[in-house]
Design a protein around this motif. Structure first.
Motif, short mmCIF file in Angstrom:
data_model
loop_
_atom_site.label_atom_id
_atom_site.label_comp_id
_atom_site.label_asym_id
_atom_site.label_seq_id
_atom_site.Cartn_x
_atom_site.Cartn_y
_atom_site.Cartn_z
N GLN A 9 101.51 106.62 70.91
CA GLN A 9 100.72 106.98 72.11
C GLN A 9 101.62 107.59 73.18
O GLN A 9 101.25 108.57 73.85
CB GLN A 9 100.01 105.73 72.64
N ARG A 10 102.81 107.03 73.28
CA ARG A 10 103.75 107.57 74.25
C ARG A 10 104.17 108.99 73.88
O ARG A 10 104.36 109.86 74.73
CB ARG A 10 104.97 106.68 74.34
N VAL A 11 104.36 109.17 72.53
CA VAL A 11 104.71 110.53 72.07
C VAL A 11 103.63 111.52 72.45
O VAL A 11 103.90 112.64 72.90
CB VAL A 11 104.96 110.52 70.56
N ARG A 12 102.39 111.11 72.26
CA ARG A 12 101.29 112.00 72.64
C ARG A 12 101.29 112.26 74.14
O ARG A 12 101.00 113.39 74.62
CB ARG A 12 99.96 111.40 72.18
N GLU A 13 101.60 111.21 74.87
CA GLU A 13 101.68 111.42 76.33
C GLU A 13 102.82 112.36 76.70
O GLU A 13 102.69 113.18 77.61
CB GLU A 13 101.88 110.05 76.99
N LEU A 14 103.94 112.20 75.96
CA LEU A 14 105.08 113.08 76.23
C LEU A 14 104.75 114.54 75.92
O LEU A 14 105.22 115.47 76.59
CB LEU A 14 106.29 112.63 75.42
#
Length: 588
Positions: A416-421
């Motif tokens: 999810q963080r990767v997607r946010e990044l």
């Protein structure tokens, strides 16, 4: 020659009759009269002074039978010759004793018959004093008497009488035997004359040694004529008389070992002939029929054979054989009793040994039961230990599953963080001005990464220690299993049931071991997954949050702090991570 024991029996009756007071002693005057009569009857010179001389040192009064015996042997019996009349001797002793002991008025026999029974008693009685006749000789006499009278012997009647004899120590005195024969208990249905003839025949056979008697024709030596005579066969002679009353004796054939008897063919109108050949004469005799002829030949041959063997009369030999048989039987019975005692003692000893063995077996059984109880307790302890180990393994597995679930959740958060990044990639260009600060943040993140790696190493060390503990537990379990197997082999015969329980326990342990191995494999796979996941995370721990200059929006914060990398770096890291993921999937 008459045996001294047979003469002493008649003298004992006379001595006992003179013992009026029944003290076992007789006065010297009476013994003088008795000694004089004995010497007269036995044709021995009597010395009236010999008795006084013999007992001159003993003037204490009456004499016992033991005291009179040395004088009797020395001065009377040692001088006995064969030419005295044994019947006259027995008559004299009988006359002294019978009136004081028995009355024949109420009996079926006369005084003469009673005298003959008394003589037969002396012949058949034991050589022990006081004189008695035992059961076997009583049966022998009664059986011979009944058979002589032509009657049938009753075993049942004598068996009933033996029960009565048991009350009298299985023996009778002379007077009891005379009363038994005179009462006719075993001769019921016979008249007095028949009983008297039977007693006379038995008397002639046993006492007078008459083996056979009867009328036959004899050829004369001078006139060669045939005359009927009454023949009487004894062990050493064949006498012949004018008639059966045996008053006028006409001659005597002396038998010895050189004599022989042979059968002759019929001649001169005479049949059933046989001849007796002696050294000096031969006697031709004619029997009434062939059966009588054969009986006489057989009887005379028996006498000659006994003379050649140096034996006495057949009845005395039979009496000796019966006595020897009784003595052997008594010795065998005594030996049997002794052997029974020995067997009983051995049996008691065996019983004691068996009792000791039983006690030892009970002790061994108690020890075995205690050992079985101890073994069961050990098994229960092992089962409890296995159960605790399984529960511990289950808890570890649950913890590992929880950790895996937690790591999966963290991975989802990371994605999810990767997607946010990716969404914020275009904003990272605006954060170039804050690059210096980002580098500082990156350095801080590197330190944090090092700390996480140290924590991971510590956790790995703990897992290795847990694995070593599990190996030690397995080694200890294997050793215990080998010990149980050794005990199982040692007590296989006595502990069949325990073996089955051990087998079931072994199966359960194998199942637990398989479960443990399965859990170990799952734990190893989880550890591998965790390591892979940590490696992947480590690749992304260096991300630096880019700060756009002058932008006043809130900063994006990851699980490890503010991001510190550009969109290009994020894209490169994403591609690299995706390639490693694909390679790992292909490898699996």
């Amino acid at each position: 020659m008459w045996l001294r024991e047979e003469l002493l029996k008649s003298i004992w009756h006379a001595f006992t009759a003179l013992d009026v007071d029944q003290r076992g002693k007789v006065s010297k005057s009476q013994l003088k009269v008795l000694s004089h009569n004995l010497c007269t009857v036995m044709k021995i010179p009597h010395d009236p002074v010999a008795l006084e001389e013999h007992f001159k040192d003993d003037d204490k009064g009456p004499l016992s039978n033991q005291g009179y015996m040395p004088y009797l042997n020395r001065f009377i019996l040692d001088k006995v010759r064969e030419d005295f009349d044994i019947l006259e001797f027995n008559k004299m002793c009988w006359t002294l004793c019978y009136l004081k002991n028995i009355c024949t008025k109420n009996l079926l026999i006369t005084d003469n018959d009673a005298f003959k029974v008394w003589c037969i008693f002396n012949f058949l009685s034991e050589d022990k004093y006081p004189l008695v006749i035992i059961t076997e000789e009583i049966e022998y006499l009664l059986r011979k008497l009944v058979e002589t009278m032509g009657s049938e012997w009753s075993e049942e009647k004598f068996a009933d009488y033996k029960l009565h004899l048991n009350m009298k120590n299985n023996c009778l005195t002379a007077w009891e035997l005379i009363e038994l024969v005179g009462m006719g208990y075993f001769s019921k249905g016979m008249n007095r004359h028949t009983l008297s003839l039977g007693i006379n025949d038995v008397f002639q056979e046993l006492i007078m040694d008459v083996l056979k008697q009867g009328y036959m024709m004899k050829k004369g030596h001078k006139r060669k004529n045939w005359t009927e005579r009454w023949f009487v066969l004894q062990p050493n002679s064949l006498s012949y008389y004018v008639s059966e009353d045996q008053v006028e004796k006409r001659g005597n054939v002396i038998l010895d070992r050189n004599c022989c008897v042979e059968s002759l063919p019929d001649k001169d109108g005479k049949k059933c002939l046989f001849i007796i050949k002696c050294i000096d004469k031969c006697f031709e005799i004619s029997a009434s029929d062939k059966k009588k002829k054969q009986e006489w030949i057989q009887a005379i041959q028996t006498c000659i054979q006994l003379l050649r063997l140096g034996l006495s009369s057949p009845h005395r030999e039979a009496r000796l054989r019966r006595r020897e048989l009784r003595q052997r039987q008594q010795a065998e019975e005594e030996d049997l009793v002794e052997r029974m005692k020995q067997l009983q003692a051995a049996n008691e000893n065996k019983q004691r040994q068996l009792e000791a063995m039983r006690e030892k077996m009970e002790e061994a059984a108690a020890k075995a039961a205690l050992e079985e109880l101890r073994r069961k307790r050990t098994q229960l302890d092992l089962q409890d230990r296995y159960r605790l180990d399984l529960e511990r393994e289950k808890m570890v597995r649950q913890q590992m599953e929880e950790q895996v679930a937690q790591k999966s959740s963290e991975l989802e958060q990371y994605l999810q963080r990767v997607r946010e990044l990716e969404d914020m990639y275009h904003r990272l260009e605006e954060a170039l001005e804050d690059e210096r600060q980002a580098k500082q943040d990156e350095e801080a993140m590197r330190k944090l990464q090092a700390r996480l790696l140290e924590e991971e190493a510590l956790k790995r060390t703990e897992l290795e220690q847990i694995h070593l503990q599990q190996q030690r537990v397995l080694s200890q379990t294997e050793a215990e299993r080998q010990e149980l197997a050794a005990e199982q082999l040692a007590k296989e015969r006595e502990l069949q049931t325990a073996v089955q329980q051990l087998q079931r326990l072994e199966k359960e342990r194998q199942g637990a071991l398989e479960q443990y191995q399965e859990v170990s494999r799952k734990l190893e796979r989880a550890a591998n997954k965790t390591k892979t996941w940590k490696d992947k995370v480590a690749k992304h721990e260096g991300l630096v949050r880019l700060i756009q200059p002058g932008h006043k929006e809130p900063q994006r914060i990851t699980n490890w702090g503010p991001a510190s990398f550009t969109d290009t770096e994020l894209e490169m890291r994403k591609k690299s991570w995706q390639e490693r993921k694909n390679q790992g999937a292909q490898a699996q």
